[in-house]
Design a protein around this motif. Structure first.
Motif, PDB file in Angstrom:
ATOM      1  N   ILE A 181       0.893  -1.152   0.000  1.00 37.86           N
ATOM      2  CA  ILE A 181       0.000   0.000   0.000  1.00 37.86           C
ATOM      3  C   ILE A 181       0.935   1.206   0.000  1.00 37.86           C
ATOM      4  N   ASP A 182       1.448   1.522  -1.154  1.00 43.72           N
ATOM      5  CA  ASP A 182       2.462   2.550  -1.367  1.00 43.72           C
ATOM      6  C   ASP A 182       2.171   3.794  -0.517  1.00 43.72           C
ATOM      7  N   PRO A 183       3.119   4.205   0.361  1.00 44.57           N
ATOM      8  CA  PRO A 183       4.508   3.790   0.517  1.00 44.57           C
ATOM      9  C   PRO A 183       4.748   2.733   1.607  1.00 44.57           C
ATOM     10  N   PHE A 184       3.690   2.078   2.095  1.00 50.15           N
ATOM     11  CA  PHE A 184       3.835   1.067   3.151  1.00 50.15           C
ATOM     12  C   PHE A 184       4.069  -0.282   2.483  1.00 50.15           C
ATOM     13  N   ILE A 185       5.189  -0.944   2.812  1.00 53.09           N
ATOM     14  CA  ILE A 185       5.600  -2.075   1.980  1.00 53.09           C
ATOM     15  C   ILE A 185       5.753  -3.398   2.724  1.00 53.09           C
ATOM     16  N   PHE A 186       5.771  -3.382   4.052  1.00 49.92           N
ATOM     17  CA  PHE A 186       6.019  -4.633   4.776  1.00 49.92           C
ATOM     18  C   PHE A 186       5.584  -4.455   6.222  1.00 49.92           C
ATOM     19  N   LEU A 187       4.937  -5.483   6.786  1.00 49.35           N
ATOM     20  CA  LEU A 187       4.616  -5.472   8.214  1.00 49.35           C
ATOM     21  C   LEU A 187       4.795  -6.869   8.782  1.00 49.35           C
ATOM     22  N   ASN A 188       5.536  -6.968   9.869  1.00 50.27           N
ATOM     23  CA  ASN A 188       5.604  -8.181  10.669  1.00 50.27           C
ATOM     24  C   ASN A 188       4.992  -7.914  12.034  1.00 50.27           C
ATOM     25  N   HIS A 189       4.107  -8.806  12.451  1.00 44.86           N
ATOM     26  CA  HIS A 189       3.439  -8.728  13.750  1.00 44.86           C
ATOM     27  C   HIS A 189       3.927  -9.914  14.588  1.00 44.86           C
ATOM     28  N   HIS A 190       4.795  -9.623  15.548  1.00 45.49           N
ATOM     29  CA  HIS A 190       5.390 -10.657  16.394  1.00 45.49           C
ATOM     30  C   HIS A 190       4.610 -10.772  17.705  1.00 45.49           C
ATOM     31  N   GLY A 191       4.205 -12.011  18.051  1.00 46.29           N
ATOM     32  CA  GLY A 191       3.435 -12.204  19.266  1.00 46.29           C
ATOM     33  C   GLY A 191       1.948 -12.053  18.985  1.00 46.29           C
ATOM     34  N   PHE A 192       1.186 -12.036  20.012  1.00 47.46           N
ATOM     35  CA  PHE A 192       1.467 -12.050  21.421  1.00 47.46           C
ATOM     36  C   PHE A 192       1.933 -13.439  21.876  1.00 47.46           C
ATOM     37  N   GLN A 193       2.973 -13.450  22.732  1.00 47.69           N
ATOM     38  CA  GLN A 193       3.417 -14.683  23.335  1.00 47.69           C
ATOM     39  C   GLN A 193       4.161 -14.353  24.630  1.00 47.69           C
ATOM     40  N   THR A 194       4.312 -15.368  25.456  1.00 44.14           N
ATOM     41  CA  THR A 194       5.000 -15.194  26.733  1.00 44.14           C
ATOM     42  C   THR A 194       6.276 -16.032  26.738  1.00 44.14           C
ATOM     43  N   TYR A 195       7.395 -15.363  26.960  1.00 42.56           N
ATOM     44  CA  TYR A 195       8.692 -16.035  26.984  1.00 42.56           C
ATOM     45  C   TYR A 195       9.024 -16.485  28.408  1.00 42.56           C
ATOM     46  N   PRO A 196       9.628 -17.667  28.555  1.00 42.71           N
ATOM     47  CA  PRO A 196      10.028 -18.138  29.871  1.00 42.71           C
ATOM     48  C   PRO A 196      11.322 -17.463  30.335  1.00 42.71           C
ATOM     49  N   LYS A 197      11.669 -17.669  31.567  1.00 34.59           N
ATOM     50  CA  LYS A 197      12.965 -17.208  32.058  1.00 34.59           C
ATOM     51  C   LYS A 197      14.084 -17.932  31.305  1.00 34.59           C
ATOM     52  N   GLY A 198      15.185 -17.228  31.103  1.00 34.77           N
ATOM     53  CA  GLY A 198      16.318 -17.844  30.424  1.00 34.77           C
ATOM     54  C   GLY A 198      16.096 -18.059  28.942  1.00 34.77           C
ATOM     55  N   ASN A 199      15.327 -17.189  28.310  1.00 34.60           N
ATOM     56  CA  ASN A 199      15.034 -17.330  26.877  1.00 34.60           C
ATOM     57  C   ASN A 199      16.142 -16.705  26.023  1.00 34.60           C
ATOM     58  N   GLN A 200      16.075 -16.973  24.715  1.00 39.82           N
ATOM     59  CA  GLN A 200      17.063 -16.421  23.783  1.00 39.82           C
ATOM     60  C   GLN A 200      16.647 -15.062  23.224  1.00 39.82           C
ATOM     61  N   GLY A 201      15.404 -14.655  23.466  1.00 38.95           N
ATOM     62  CA  GLY A 201      14.947 -13.352  23.001  1.00 38.95           C
ATOM     63  C   GLY A 201      14.736 -13.278  21.506  1.00 38.95           C
ATOM     64  N   LEU A 202      14.654 -12.074  21.004  1.00 35.37           N
ATOM     65  CA  LEU A 202      14.417 -11.846  19.579  1.00 35.37           C
ATOM     66  C   LEU A 202      15.599 -12.331  18.741  1.00 35.37           C
ATOM     67  N   PRO A 203      15.335 -12.875  17.538  1.00 33.78           N
ATOM     68  CA  PRO A 203      16.395 -13.501  16.743  1.00 33.78           C
ATOM     69  C   PRO A 203      17.037 -12.606  15.690  1.00 33.78           C
ATOM     70  N   PHE A 204      16.871 -11.281  15.822  1.00 37.70           N
ATOM     71  CA  PHE A 204      17.297 -10.392  14.735  1.00 37.70           C
ATOM     72  C   PHE A 204      18.679  -9.805  15.009  1.00 37.70           C
ATOM     73  N   GLY A 205      19.695 -10.642  14.811  1.00 39.03           N
ATOM     74  CA  GLY A 205      21.076 -10.204  14.972  1.00 39.03           C
ATOM     75  C   GLY A 205      21.501  -9.264  13.867  1.00 39.03           C
ATOM     76  N   PRO A 206      22.784  -8.905  13.817  1.00 43.83           N
ATOM     77  CA  PRO A 206      23.257  -7.897  12.862  1.00 43.83           C
ATOM     78  C   PRO A 206      22.879  -8.216  11.414  1.00 43.83           C
ATOM     79  N   HIS A 207      22.258  -7.244  10.746  1.00 42.33           N
ATOM     80  CA  HIS A 207      21.879  -7.379   9.344  1.00 42.33           C
ATOM     81  C   HIS A 207      21.795  -5.984   8.717  1.00 42.33           C
ATOM     82  N   PRO A 208      21.957  -5.882   7.396  1.00 45.21           N
ATOM     83  CA  PRO A 208      21.982  -4.573   6.745  1.00 45.21           C
ATOM     84  C   PRO A 208      20.609  -4.148   6.228  1.00 45.21           C
ATOM     85  N   HIS A 209      20.506  -2.834   5.921  1.00 46.00           N
ATOM     86  CA  HIS A 209      19.344  -2.285   5.219  1.00 46.00           C
ATOM     87  C   HIS A 209      19.805  -1.125   4.345  1.00 46.00           C
ATOM     88  N   ARG A 210      19.033  -0.878   3.297  1.00 48.35           N
ATOM     89  CA  ARG A 210      19.247   0.312   2.457  1.00 48.35           C
ATOM     90  C   ARG A 210      17.930   0.670   1.775  1.00 48.35           C
TER      91      ARG A 210
END
Length: 292
Positions: A40-69
């Motif tokens: 829907i120009d200029p809106f091009i992408f949407l990710n909806h994460h969750g709803f969820q409940t993480y336990p103690k000692g979790n790994q968290g979000l998986p979005f490590g270093p990555h590029p954009h332009r």
């Protein structure tokens, strides 16, 4: 102005249900792009994460270093947190109700991960990220990042407090948005209590981004559930919204850029050659140095 003051409502073209696209153990739904709706120009992408409940000692979000332009990201944190770090030297942790606005421009490397406290203690998580295109003239501007906590974002109430609006871009109800965009843009996060209602008149030439995060809304007399995106025609008329139950809505609108777009991986450019150049520049280290 009362809802009864207008008889004409903007026509709904189609309602698009978000598709389930899990990322590792992260619950993820996406209404854009899908087989039925590319952008829907200029809106091009949407990710909806969750709803969820993480336990103690979790790994968290998986979005490590990555590029954009060539594009921008707008990240809504409803529950949980995000630690942002990038190759321009920005670093912050934004919690519930906060928003992150990042301009990738000519290129940067960033990571979006959970804070040490969230990984240790766990908790609820619900986060959305919207990509916004940049016109050709601004695709190679300098990168930038701003992260704001909930209490730093201007807000106002409608319908005797049953509707609360965080104003992110543009002006509504006399309130200026928290961010100054690189394109003319209006964007709000709207929290509605059951039976709360509002209306908004949007210029016919502007495309509307309307995504229900939680709850159920009556939109121009049509009931729409959460995890659905409402696509509107560019017709005359207002938008009328009434909450059938407590709900959260992301509402934005802007003039379309109306330029060719090639999106590949983390890059959004105008031509395939520019995508190739983006990969070359990234591999050559032109997106900055990752020091974290």
């Amino acid at each position: 102005m009362s809802i009864q003051a207008f008889n004409e409502m903007r026509k709904i073209k189609r309602i698009h249900q978000a598709e389930y696209r899990p990322i590792a153990d992260l619950i993820t739904y996406s209404p854009l792009p899908t087989r039925s709706l590319q952008q829907i120009d200029p809106f091009i992408f949407l990710n909806h994460h969750g709803f969820q409940t993480y336990p103690k000692g979790n790994q968290g979000l998986p979005f490590g270093p990555h590029p954009h332009r060539g594009m921008e990201t707008l990240t809504f944190i409803l529950e949980g947190d995000i630690m942002h770090m990038d190759s321009s030297g920005h670093e912050s942790v934004i919690g519930p109700g906060g928003v992150q606005y990042m301009t990738a421009g000519k290129g940067l490397i960033h990571a979006e991960i959970s804070s040490k406290a969230f990984k240790q203690n766990g908790g609820d998580l619900e986060i959305l990220q919207l990509w916004i295109n940049l016109p050709a003239a601004k695709k190679m501007i300098a990168p930038n990042y701003i992260g704001l906590q909930k209490d730093q974002i201007p807000s106002f109430e409608l319908d005797s407090g049953r509707v609360k609006v965080q104003q992110l871009f543009g002006q509504w109800n006399g309130v200026d948005g928290a961010f100054e965009g690189n394109i003319p843009l209006s964007m709000s996060t709207i929290y509605l209590k059951k039976d709360g209602k509002f209306e908004k008149e949007i210029p016919t030439s502007e495309n509307i981004f309307f995504y229900i995060v939680r709850g159920k809304l009556k939109v121009n007399e049509e009931l729409v559930n959460f995890r659905n995106l409402v696509e509107f025609e560019n017709s005359n008329g207002i938008i009328q919204v009434e909450a059938s139950e407590d709900a959260v809505l992301i509402l934005g609108h802007a003039e379309p850029i109306n330029e060719p777009m090639v999106a590949q991986g983390p890059f959004v450019m105008n031509t395939q050659q520019q995508i190739y150049e983006a990969y070359q520049d990234y591999q050559a280290g032109k997106f900055g140095t990752w020091n974290f």
